[in-house]
Enzyme design. Sequence first.
Site, PDB file in Angstrom:
ATOM      1  N   ASP A   3      22.997  15.399 -57.826  1.00  0.00           N
ATOM      2  CA  ASP A   3      22.437  14.088 -57.523  1.00  0.00           C
ATOM      3  C   ASP A   3      20.927  14.217 -57.300  1.00  0.00           C
ATOM      4  OD1 ASP A   3      24.873  12.825 -57.645  1.00  0.00           O
ATOM      5  OD2 ASP A   3      25.108  12.555 -55.487  1.00  0.00           O
ATOM      6  N   ARG A   5      22.443  11.933 -65.875  1.00  0.00           N
ATOM      7  CA  ARG A   5      22.759  10.574 -65.389  1.00  0.00           C
ATOM      8  C   ARG A   5      21.445   9.860 -65.061  1.00  0.00           C
ATOM      9  NH1 ARG A   5      25.049  10.869 -59.792  1.00  0.00           N
ATOM     10  NH2 ARG A   5      26.885  11.695 -60.815  1.00  0.00           N
TER      11      ARG A   5
HETATM   12  C1  LIG Z   1      27.366   6.618 -60.704  1.00  0.00           C
HETATM   13  C2  LIG Z   1      26.140   6.429 -59.901  1.00  0.00           C
HETATM   14  C3  LIG Z   1      25.524   7.523 -59.330  1.00  0.00           C
HETATM   15  C4  LIG Z   1      24.349   7.359 -58.598  1.00  0.00           C
HETATM   16  N1  LIG Z   1      23.667   8.476 -58.174  1.00  0.00           N
HETATM   17  C5  LIG Z   1      22.449   8.313 -57.613  1.00  0.00           C
HETATM   18  C6  LIG Z   1      21.626   9.431 -57.314  1.00  0.00           C
HETATM   19  O1  LIG Z   1      21.989  10.586 -57.536  1.00  0.00           O
HETATM   20  N2  LIG Z   1      20.408   9.195 -56.757  1.00  0.00           N
HETATM   21  C7  LIG Z   1      19.952   7.923 -56.501  1.00  0.00           C
HETATM   22  O2  LIG Z   1      18.816   7.774 -56.025  1.00  0.00           O
HETATM   23  N3  LIG Z   1      20.722   6.848 -56.747  1.00  0.00           N
HETATM   24  C8  LIG Z   1      21.943   7.015 -57.296  1.00  0.00           C
HETATM   25  N4  LIG Z   1      22.701   5.912 -57.591  1.00  0.00           N
HETATM   26  C9  LIG Z   1      22.321   4.579 -57.052  1.00  0.00           C
HETATM   27  C10 LIG Z   1      21.324   3.872 -57.959  1.00  0.00           C
HETATM   28  O3  LIG Z   1      20.074   4.494 -57.880  1.00  0.00           O
HETATM   29  C11 LIG Z   1      21.171   2.389 -57.572  1.00  0.00           C
HETATM   30  O4  LIG Z   1      20.696   2.295 -56.261  1.00  0.00           O
HETATM   31  C12 LIG Z   1      22.448   1.589 -57.656  1.00  0.00           C
HETATM   32  O5  LIG Z   1      23.210   1.956 -58.775  1.00  0.00           O
HETATM   33  C13 LIG Z   1      22.128   0.080 -57.799  1.00  0.00           C
HETATM   34  O6  LIG Z   1      21.433  -0.142 -58.990  1.00  0.00           O
HETATM   35  P1  LIG Z   1      22.096  -0.848 -60.284  1.00  0.00           P
HETATM   36  O7  LIG Z   1      21.640  -0.075 -61.473  1.00  0.00           O
HETATM   37  O8  LIG Z   1      23.541  -0.982 -60.135  1.00  0.00           O
HETATM   38  O9  LIG Z   1      21.351  -2.236 -60.408  1.00  0.00           O
HETATM   39  P2  LIG Z   1      21.153  -3.421 -59.391  1.00  0.00           P
HETATM   40  O10 LIG Z   1      20.175  -4.327 -60.049  1.00  0.00           O
HETATM   41  O11 LIG Z   1      20.831  -2.919 -58.025  1.00  0.00           O
HETATM   42  O12 LIG Z   1      22.576  -4.089 -59.341  1.00  0.00           O
HETATM   43  C14 LIG Z   1      23.154  -4.780 -60.437  1.00  0.00           C
HETATM   44  C15 LIG Z   1      24.379  -5.526 -59.910  1.00  0.00           C
HETATM   45  O13 LIG Z   1      25.371  -4.583 -59.485  1.00  0.00           O
HETATM   46  C16 LIG Z   1      25.980  -4.988 -58.264  1.00  0.00           C
HETATM   47  N5  LIG Z   1      25.641  -4.026 -57.198  1.00  0.00           N
HETATM   48  C17 LIG Z   1      24.733  -3.022 -57.250  1.00  0.00           C
HETATM   49  N6  LIG Z   1      24.728  -2.333 -56.090  1.00  0.00           N
HETATM   50  C18 LIG Z   1      25.633  -2.918 -55.297  1.00  0.00           C
HETATM   51  C19 LIG Z   1      26.099  -2.655 -53.973  1.00  0.00           C
HETATM   52  N7  LIG Z   1      25.621  -1.651 -53.238  1.00  0.00           N
HETATM   53  N8  LIG Z   1      27.063  -3.457 -53.470  1.00  0.00           N
HETATM   54  C20 LIG Z   1      27.573  -4.486 -54.183  1.00  0.00           C
HETATM   55  N9  LIG Z   1      27.188  -4.774 -55.447  1.00  0.00           N
HETATM   56  C21 LIG Z   1      26.221  -4.004 -55.993  1.00  0.00           C
HETATM   57  C22 LIG Z   1      25.455  -6.356 -57.977  1.00  0.00           C
HETATM   58  O14 LIG Z   1      26.304  -7.295 -58.596  1.00  0.00           O
HETATM   59  C23 LIG Z   1      24.104  -6.347 -58.640  1.00  0.00           C
HETATM   60  O15 LIG Z   1      23.634  -7.631 -58.965  1.00  0.00           O
HETATM   61  C24 LIG Z   1      23.847   6.052 -58.351  1.00  0.00           C
HETATM   62  C25 LIG Z   1      24.479   4.947 -58.922  1.00  0.00           C
HETATM   63  C26 LIG Z   1      25.593   5.117 -59.692  1.00  0.00           C
HETATM   64  C27 LIG Z   1      26.223   3.916 -60.324  1.00  0.00           C
END
Ligand SMILES: Cc1cc2nc3c(=O)[nH]c(=O)nc-3n(C[C@H](O)[C@H](O)[C@H](O)COP(=O)(O)OP(=O)(O)OC[C@H]3O[C@@H](n4cnc5c(N)ncnc54)[C@H](O)[C@@H]3O)c2cc1C
Length: 308
Positions: free
Chosen positions: A134, A184
């Site tokens: 991560d 990722r």
């Molecule tokens: C598989 C995976 C691994 C990850 N690993 C890391 C990592 O190693 N390091 C790191 O910094 N970040 C990591 N993240 C988190 C990432 O950086 C984002 O903070 C997170 O994915 C929200 O961004 P989004 O791309 O979903 O877009 P956003 O624009 O934030 O969300 C799009 C839509 O998804 C839904 N959504 C998103 N988050 C939430 C929530 N918490 N609760 C409810 N609904 C939500 C909502 O409907 C939102 O409108 C990971 C995310 C995923 C999916």
Amino acid sequence: MLGPVILAASRSDRIRRLISAAPVTKQVVDRFIPGETVEDIVPIIQDLTAKGLELTMDVVGEDITTPAQAAAARDAYLELVDRLEPLKLGARAEMSVKLSMFGQALEDGHELAFKNVRPVVEAAAAIGTTVTLDAEDHTTLDSMFAIHEELRKDFPETGCVIQSYLFRTEADARRLAASGSRVRLVKGAYKEPAEVAHQHKHEIDKAYVRILKILMDGEGYPMIGSHDPRLISIAQELAHRAGRKLDEYEFQMLYGIRSDEHLRLAAEGHRMRVYTAFGTDWYGYFMRRLAEKPANLRFFARSMITKG
Ligand SMILES: Cc1cc2nc3c(=O)[nH]c(=O)nc-3n(C[C@H](O)[C@H](O)[C@H](O)COP(=O)(O)OP(=O)(O)OC[C@H]3O[C@@H](n4cnc5c(N)ncnc54)[C@H](O)[C@@H]3O)c2cc1C
């Protein structure tokens, strides 16, 4: 703008104690972290894989302060591998690790984290699966990428995470794509200063698309870590344009978030991996989930008021 405020507040010991002790917290935590022990999580693994989904498992915990805790974190992952072995899921259930949990922030942390993560990668390979490192806050990334490169010498399938909010990431993506790595791509979940990271959603999303294009056109295996419907359709389009088959990239989403979308993408024939966290040290992981979506915080706050 509420997200960064929540992330900053979450560092306070007072807030940590308040949130951790609130009776209602457990119910909200369960949505994102569906178990505390390996035994709790096995039925979840079986249920998700029976539905055609794949998993990456995270034993939560990051704020460790002693080498003994780092060794305990390593052992928790080794126990998970032992428990996965008889399920014979191979690469359908992989692991995600945070190097901070393996001691990266302690004295001689780089060496310590490498020493602790390597046996986990080795054990994962022995049961036909992989580990993804991560991405944490920007100060940890040079060490993470160096460990990733070192691990790949013996375990080339080891993956890593890059964050589109960081200015450095396009260059990282080019290097990783050329080396044929599993990568990722996520937007980024930490509070980062304006000197190193985009601060506005629009800029972060635009960077995500630019970086995704680099990964799709490269030699590696892109893993699209996002719930954003716009980015998911763009990823499908870019994969198509790059001539990638359905098994030459995958989508990844977090457990408890847009679960219908997990099933929809899997039913369309995509590889869909659910990032599933479990364990007792859930605070950091949980607070990032609250910060990502202010509605989560409102729901949480309302529950505390009505039930508290
Ligand atoms: C598989 C995976 C691994 C990850 N690993 C890391 C990592 O190693 N390091 C790191 O910094 N970040 C990591 N993240 C988190 C990432 O950086 C984002 O903070 C997170 O994915 C929200 O961004 P989004 O791309 O979903 O877009 P956003 O624009 O934030 O969300 C799009 C839509 O998804 C839904 N959504 C998103 N988050 C939430 C929530 N918490 N609760 C409810 N609904 C939500 C909502 O409907 C939102 O409108 C990971 C995310 C995923 C999916």
